[in-house]
Design a protein around this motif. Structure first.
Motif, PDB file in Angstrom:
ATOM      1  N   TRP A  67       0.844  -1.184   0.000  1.00 10.63           N
ATOM      2  CA  TRP A  67       0.000   0.000   0.000  1.00 10.63           C
ATOM      3  C   TRP A  67       0.887   1.244   0.000  1.00 10.63           C
ATOM      4  CZ3 TRP A  67       0.027  -3.585   4.022  1.00 10.63           C
ATOM      5  CH2 TRP A  67       0.676  -3.192   5.205  1.00 10.63           C
ATOM      6  N   ILE A 287      -7.357  -5.917  -8.033  1.00  8.51           N
ATOM      7  CA  ILE A 287      -7.754  -4.811  -7.175  1.00  8.51           C
ATOM      8  C   ILE A 287      -6.733  -3.694  -7.339  1.00  8.51           C
ATOM      9  CG2 ILE A 287      -8.129  -4.079  -4.780  1.00  8.51           C
ATOM     10  CD1 ILE A 287     -10.221  -6.028  -5.659  1.00  8.51           C
ATOM     11  N   HIS A 289      -5.814   0.180  -5.456  1.00 14.66           N
ATOM     12  CA  HIS A 289      -6.102   1.246  -4.506  1.00 14.66           C
ATOM     13  C   HIS A 289      -5.763   2.586  -5.164  1.00 14.66           C
ATOM     14  CE1 HIS A 289      -6.540  -1.405  -0.894  1.00 14.66           C
ATOM     15  NE2 HIS A 289      -5.821  -2.210  -1.661  1.00 14.66           N
ATOM     16  N   LEU A 320     -16.803   1.035   0.675  1.00 11.37           N
ATOM     17  CA  LEU A 320     -15.541   0.578   1.258  1.00 11.37           C
ATOM     18  C   LEU A 320     -15.786  -0.012   2.644  1.00 11.37           C
ATOM     19  CD1 LEU A 320     -12.741   3.205   0.463  1.00 11.37           C
ATOM     20  CD2 LEU A 320     -12.812   0.803  -0.194  1.00 11.37           C
ATOM     21  N   LEU A 325     -12.984  -2.641   4.157  1.00 13.94           N
ATOM     22  CA  LEU A 325     -11.693  -2.074   3.753  1.00 13.94           C
ATOM     23  C   LEU A 325     -11.491  -0.641   4.256  1.00 13.94           C
ATOM     24  CD1 LEU A 325     -11.166  -3.333   0.085  1.00 13.94           C
ATOM     25  CD2 LEU A 325      -9.579  -3.591   1.989  1.00 13.94           C
ATOM     26  N   CYS A 330      -5.874   2.144   3.410  1.00 14.22           N
ATOM     27  CA  CYS A 330      -6.557   1.835   2.160  1.00 14.22           C
ATOM     28  C   CYS A 330      -6.616   3.069   1.261  1.00 14.22           C
ATOM     29  CB  CYS A 330      -7.964   1.344   2.457  1.00 14.22           C
ATOM     30  SG  CYS A 330      -8.822   0.675   1.026  1.00 14.22           S
ATOM     31  N   GLY A 331      -6.756   2.840  -0.027  1.00 12.81           N
ATOM     32  CA  GLY A 331      -6.930   3.942  -0.951  1.00 12.81           C
ATOM     33  C   GLY A 331      -8.231   4.675  -0.698  1.00 12.81           C
ATOM     34  N   VAL A 334     -11.247   2.194  -4.206  1.00  8.39           N
ATOM     35  CA  VAL A 334     -10.721   0.871  -4.536  1.00  8.39           C
ATOM     36  C   VAL A 334     -11.425   0.398  -5.792  1.00  8.39           C
ATOM     37  CG1 VAL A 334     -10.552  -1.543  -3.843  1.00  8.39           C
ATOM     38  CG2 VAL A 334     -10.051   0.262  -2.196  1.00  8.39           C
TER      39      VAL A 334
END
Length: 458
Positions: A67, A287, A289, A320, A325, A330-331, A334
């Motif tokens: 990440w 996936i 981010h 999210l 998540l 986390c972004g 996502v």
């Protein structure tokens, strides 16, 4: 307490259990099994941490294999410190309940500086002259020396890269048995990555992967036969299922064309400047981010990505949270690919300006996961001669790089990360104790409790 072993056969699904895996098939038929509803993202680090903590990424913090570290403005993949996992592990809970309990962890991720009693994990030596030397890390430290003296040096280049083979999984299995003979841990975790390789290279092409299935079946037979003689409870499980793909999506190139990505040029080559970008993608299989340094652009970026062919959905805010998540790592968004698509980390528009590490096996410098590292260009008939020549140069003391990885994402035929439509492509859990498997489909957090019961329930 009951002696228990958990054998993680990466990529194993019901679809793969059959004529090419006679031993696993017999174990499956004699025991009881359940599909595991995949965690999102269905990738190694997130799945393993969910199994070991009984928590989702929103709590344990492992939102992917890597990440964006916001305080350092750097994308980092495949970190190893167990302190990154922000929830208690199953062995910690068992230690509190059983004073004599011990645990061995062979190659499950975040294996450094954990409270497992015995651990082994890949850890190459990076020398000052640029060479990468195969090695591993262990706790206690002397365990590494014992294992490598008897089994040879851990075969790092068969563990990842174009030369991957059954040798790495065989070494891990042999090391597991040696550790058990030396220390007799109550609970043992073992990671067998072999199916990951050709399933990503070739997808579900049984004409090719039948050999890989037979090879891993033999290693599983070795482990299960040994632990059956120890009267152990035995669990086979997997983290995800790999399905066919044919559509690589270059999200960073899309963001770059919209003026959202910042590039730094060094020696005529381009690097992603995450800290200076308005928006960028950290790709991780199916996936990605999306991190925003300018949050006012969230709606614009979401609308842009939702229109990209091959994008199934873009998660944000409430969705999210629903996906478990919602964690600071986390972004801000996502992105989830559709069934036949996956995401590359590629950010350059001209291959001549791609960074030097793009054509190498370099899991730590790339700002995203790169499955093409397992491949060479099939059209380059001289590639092995080039490798031999470069290795000879290194042995003679000359500086050179193994720049043999093609920039051809279309070579990849299998991927994972999203939730498959068919349960036959879900990860699976199989036990030789029928009373401890509760239903046909379980949540990924249930794995923690099932493993704990295997040790504790008489």
């Amino acid at each position: 307490m009951q002696k228990t072993v958990v054998i993680n056969v990466v990529g194993l699904t019901k679809r793969l259990i059959g004529e090419h895996t006679p031993f696993i098939k017999s174990f499956f038929e004699a025991g009881k099994s359940a599909f595991i509803r995949p965690v999102l993202p269905a990738v190694t680090c997130s799945a393993q941490s969910t199994y070991l903590t009984g928590k989702y990424p929103s709590e344990h913090g492992i939102v992917g294999n890597g990440w964006y570290f916001k305080d350092e403005c750097e994308v980092k993949f495949w970190r190893q410190s167990n302190k990154l996992v922000q929830s208690e592990k199953v062995w910690d809970a068992l230690k509190k309940e059983h004073p004599n309990f011990t645990c061995a962890n062979h190659f499950w991720w975040y294996n450094m500086y954990s409270t497992a009693d015995y651990s082994v994990t890949p850890r190459p030596n990076y020398l000052a002259d640029g060479r990468k030397i195969p090695d591993c890390y262990s706790q206690p430290a002397a365990l590494r020396d014992t294992l490598q003296k008897e089994l040879g040096t851990f075969p790092l280049f068969q563990f990842w890269g174009p030369k991957t083979s059954i040798k790495s999984s065989q070494w891990i299995a042999d090391a597991t048995l040696k550790t058990d003979a030396l220390h007799n841990p109550t609970l043992t975790f073992v990671y067998l990555p072999h199916l990951d390789y050709n399933l990503q290279r070739h997808g579900l092409n049984f004409n090719i992967i039948s050999k890989d299935l037979k090879e891993i079946d033999g290693v599983v037979a070795q482990l299960v036969t040994y632990y059956q003689k120890q009267n152990a409870r035995i669990v086979l499980l997997s983290e995800y299922g790999i399905t066919d793909v044919n559509n690589p999506i270059h999200l960073n190139r899309i963001l770059r064309k919209e003026g959202l990505l910042n590039i730094r040029v060094e020696r005529g080559l381009e690097l992603l400047d995450a800290g200076a970008s308005k928006a960028f993608a950290v790709a991780d299989h199916q996936i990605a981010h999306i991190y925003l340094n300018d949050l006012s652009l969230k709606a614009k970026v979401k609308a842009l990505l939702e229109k990209v062919p091959g994008v199934e959905q873009v998660l944000s805010d409430e969705t999210l949270e629903q996906a478990n998540l919602n964690h600071p790592r986390c972004g801000d968004l996502v992105v989830v690919a559709n069934a036949n698509s996956w995401f590359t980390y590629y950010f350059w528009l001209d291959d001549a300006k791609a960074p030097d590490f793009a054509r190498m096996v370099d899991i730590h410098k790339k700002p995203g996961y790169d499955p093409v590292e397992m491949l060479t260009d099939p059209k380059d008939k001289l590639v092995m001669l080039k490798v031999i020549a470069k290795l000879l140069k290194k042995k003679l003391g000359f500086r050179t790089v193994l720049d043999i990885i093609p920039l051809k994402a279309a070579l990849v035929k299998g991927s994972h990360g999203r939730i498959p439509e068919d349960t036959d492509d879900y990860p699976i859990l199989i036990s030789n104790n029928k009373t401890l498997i509760p239903s046909k489909t379980i949540a990924p957090t249930d794995v923690y409790h099932i493993l704990k019961q295997h040790v504790s329930v008489q």
